[in-house]
Motif scaffolding. Structure first.
Motif, PDB file in Angstrom:
ATOM      1  N   ASP A 146     -15.626  27.200 -43.102  1.00  0.00           N
ATOM      2  CA  ASP A 146     -14.410  26.486 -43.497  1.00  0.00           C
ATOM      3  C   ASP A 146     -13.279  26.638 -42.475  1.00  0.00           C
ATOM      4  N   GLY A 147     -13.616  27.120 -41.275  1.00  0.00           N
ATOM      5  CA  GLY A 147     -12.556  27.366 -40.289  1.00  0.00           C
ATOM      6  C   GLY A 147     -12.310  26.188 -39.363  1.00  0.00           C
ATOM      7  N   GLU A 148     -11.473  26.439 -38.357  1.00  0.00           N
ATOM      8  CA  GLU A 148     -11.029  25.383 -37.435  1.00  0.00           C
ATOM      9  C   GLU A 148     -11.926  25.252 -36.202  1.00  0.00           C
ATOM     10  N   GLU A 149     -12.754  26.285 -35.945  1.00  0.00           N
ATOM     11  CA  GLU A 149     -13.557  26.298 -34.715  1.00  0.00           C
ATOM     12  C   GLU A 149     -14.513  25.108 -34.652  1.00  0.00           C
ATOM     13  N   ILE A 150     -14.542  24.451 -33.491  1.00  0.00           N
ATOM     14  CA  ILE A 150     -15.545  23.393 -33.317  1.00  0.00           C
ATOM     15  C   ILE A 150     -16.275  23.579 -31.987  1.00  0.00           C
ATOM     16  N   ASN A 151     -17.490  23.047 -31.928  1.00  0.00           N
ATOM     17  CA  ASN A 151     -18.308  23.113 -30.730  1.00  0.00           C
ATOM     18  C   ASN A 151     -18.444  21.689 -30.192  1.00  0.00           C
ATOM     19  N   THR A 152     -17.760  21.427 -29.069  1.00  0.00           N
ATOM     20  CA  THR A 152     -17.705  20.064 -28.526  1.00  0.00           C
ATOM     21  C   THR A 152     -19.079  19.574 -28.066  1.00  0.00           C
ATOM     22  N   ARG A 153     -19.841  20.491 -27.438  1.00  0.00           N
ATOM     23  CA  ARG A 153     -21.171  20.097 -26.966  1.00  0.00           C
ATOM     24  C   ARG A 153     -22.059  19.668 -28.131  1.00  0.00           C
ATOM     25  N   LEU A 154     -21.942  20.422 -29.214  1.00  0.00           N
ATOM     26  CA  LEU A 154     -22.718  20.120 -30.426  1.00  0.00           C
ATOM     27  C   LEU A 154     -22.292  18.767 -31.018  1.00  0.00           C
ATOM     28  N   ALA A 155     -20.981  18.519 -31.029  1.00  0.00           N
ATOM     29  CA  ALA A 155     -20.467  17.236 -31.543  1.00  0.00           C
ATOM     30  C   ALA A 155     -21.050  16.078 -30.734  1.00  0.00           C
ATOM     31  N   ASN A 156     -21.132  16.251 -29.420  1.00  0.00           N
ATOM     32  CA  ASN A 156     -21.693  15.203 -28.558  1.00  0.00           C
ATOM     33  C   ASN A 156     -23.158  14.952 -28.878  1.00  0.00           C
ATOM     34  N   SER A 157     -23.930  16.040 -28.971  1.00  0.00           N
ATOM     35  CA  SER A 157     -25.370  15.854 -29.190  1.00  0.00           C
ATOM     36  C   SER A 157     -25.645  15.309 -30.590  1.00  0.00           C
ATOM     37  N   GLU A 158     -24.874  15.755 -31.579  1.00  0.00           N
ATOM     38  CA  GLU A 158     -25.131  15.261 -32.950  1.00  0.00           C
ATOM     39  C   GLU A 158     -24.596  13.840 -33.150  1.00  0.00           C
ATOM     40  N   ALA A 159     -23.580  13.455 -32.400  1.00  0.00           N
ATOM     41  CA  ALA A 159     -23.135  12.051 -32.426  1.00  0.00           C
ATOM     42  C   ALA A 159     -24.269  11.165 -31.906  1.00  0.00           C
ATOM     43  N   ASN A 160     -24.984  11.656 -30.881  1.00  0.00           N
ATOM     44  CA  ASN A 160     -26.131  10.900 -30.329  1.00  0.00           C
ATOM     45  C   ASN A 160     -27.278  10.818 -31.328  1.00  0.00           C
ATOM     46  N   ILE A 161     -27.538  11.935 -32.036  1.00  0.00           N
ATOM     47  CA  ILE A 161     -28.606  11.943 -33.060  1.00  0.00           C
ATOM     48  C   ILE A 161     -28.281  10.900 -34.132  1.00  0.00           C
ATOM     49  N   LEU A 162     -27.017  10.878 -34.590  1.00  0.00           N
ATOM     50  CA  LEU A 162     -26.609   9.913 -35.620  1.00  0.00           C
ATOM     51  C   LEU A 162     -26.720   8.486 -35.085  1.00  0.00           C
ATOM     52  N   HIS A 163     -26.315   8.290 -33.827  1.00  0.00           N
ATOM     53  CA  HIS A 163     -26.395   6.956 -33.230  1.00  0.00           C
ATOM     54  C   HIS A 163     -27.840   6.452 -33.199  1.00  0.00           C
ATOM     55  N   ASP A 164     -28.759   7.328 -32.764  1.00  0.00           N
ATOM     56  CA  ASP A 164     -30.178   6.935 -32.684  1.00  0.00           C
ATOM     57  C   ASP A 164     -30.745   6.606 -34.067  1.00  0.00           C
TER      58      ASP A 164
END
Length: 314
Positions: free
Chosen positions: A158-176
């Motif tokens: 529930d915190g503020e930390e995010i992983n930008t690399r992960l966001a990029n790769s999972e955005a690609n997974i969702l796109h595919d």
């Protein structure tokens, strides 16, 4: 911001006495009930329930159920419950319908904090002697079951930390997955049911930046596709809950007839949280204050109660 107007230190005993007086003898003084309960927050309402039980050896909720009726009774009943208990009741009613209201289960799973959702699951077990997950699983099947069970079972970071690399790769997974129309792909369910809300926002933003359109627009498919509708509801609840609730309100009061269940649910569950912003959003989108539309579409004590929770006095 909340719309609820509550005093700082009301006396629970005086409130309990006022409610007992309102329910005593011939007829019920609905105005008195609204003027007490419509101006008390969750902690104060709990104290009133305890004081009432102690003074009169009677359950306040049961008493109110026997005194009130119709949409007014339903709204007061839901308001008086502890928030987690209320969500448990809302989820149970939604699941047990002949055609279940999946969106209510998704709404509770995706707009509450991880701790709140955990409290809902505890309240559900205490009340129904089943887990929320097993009841969701028993009343759904196929891909919808996979998604809903995963969402209600989640306990996210529930915190503020995010992983930008992960966001990029999972955005690609969702796109595919969306490109191949593989909406039920297990990776889609995994991402939506395990990632923190901040991480999901980063992923959805990345998707928008890469694709030039939002993920919700890409999930606009056949309205008859139950799974696609559920997926889209989850994304909207994560992405912008206030916008989601504004739309639920708009749909509940537009056209012929009013969806009182949806109207009551949003007002009662958001009055102590963010109903002020939802109201402002409604006004901006519909060029009309929410109170005005609610007043036009409802009547009697039900109308008076909803308007009180909306922060407007008659």
């Amino acid at each position: 911001m909340a719309t609820l107007i509550a005093p700082d230190h009301p006396s629970a005993v005086e409130d309990a006495e006022a409610l007992q007086k309102a329910c005593k003898g011939w007829g019920t003084d609905e105005k008195a009930i609204i003027s007490v309960l419509g101006h008390r927050n969750a902690a104060q309402r709990k104290q009133i329930r305890l004081a009432y039980e102690e003074l009169y050896q009677e359950d306040l909720i049961k008493r109110l159920e026997s005194e009130l009726s119709g949409d007014f009774e339903k709204a007061v009943y839901r308001w008086v419950l502890d928030p987690a208990d209320r969500d448990a009741v809302l989820a149970n009613v939604a699941i047990k319908k002949i055609s279940p209201d999946h969106h209510v289960v998704i709404e509770i799973s995706c707009t509450r904090s991880p701790e709140e959702l955990l409290a809902v699951r505890r309240a559900y077990q205490a009340r129904y002697k089943h887990s929320l997950e097993e009841d969701v699983a028993a009343h759904t099947k196929g891909d919808i079951r996979k998604l809903l069970v995963a969402l209600v079972s989640a306990f996210r970071y529930d915190g503020e930390e995010i992983n930008t690399r992960l966001a990029n790769s999972e955005a690609n997974i969702l796109h595919d997955a969306i490109k191949d129309k593989a909406f039920n792909h297990e990776e889609v369910v995994r991402i939506l049911s395990t990632r923190s809300k901040m991480q999901l926002m980063a992923t959805f933003n990345r998707y928008r930046d890469d694709q030039g359109t939002t993920i919700t627009k890409k999930l606009l498919g056949e309205s008859g596709d139950e799974f696609l509708v559920a997926l889209r509801t989850a994304v909207r609840c994560f992405n912008d809950p206030k916008k989601y609730f504004e739309k639920v309100l708009r749909n509940s009061i537009k056209g012929i007839g009013t969806d009182e269940d949806a109207l009551t649910r949003v007002i009662v569950t958001r009055a102590e949280k963010d109903l002020k912003e939802i109201k402002d959003l409604y006004h901006k989108r519909n060029s009309m204050p929410l109170e005005q539309v609610v007043a036009k579409d409802t009547s009697g004590d039900y109308k008076a109660f909803l308007l009180t929770l909306l922060g407007k006095e008659d």
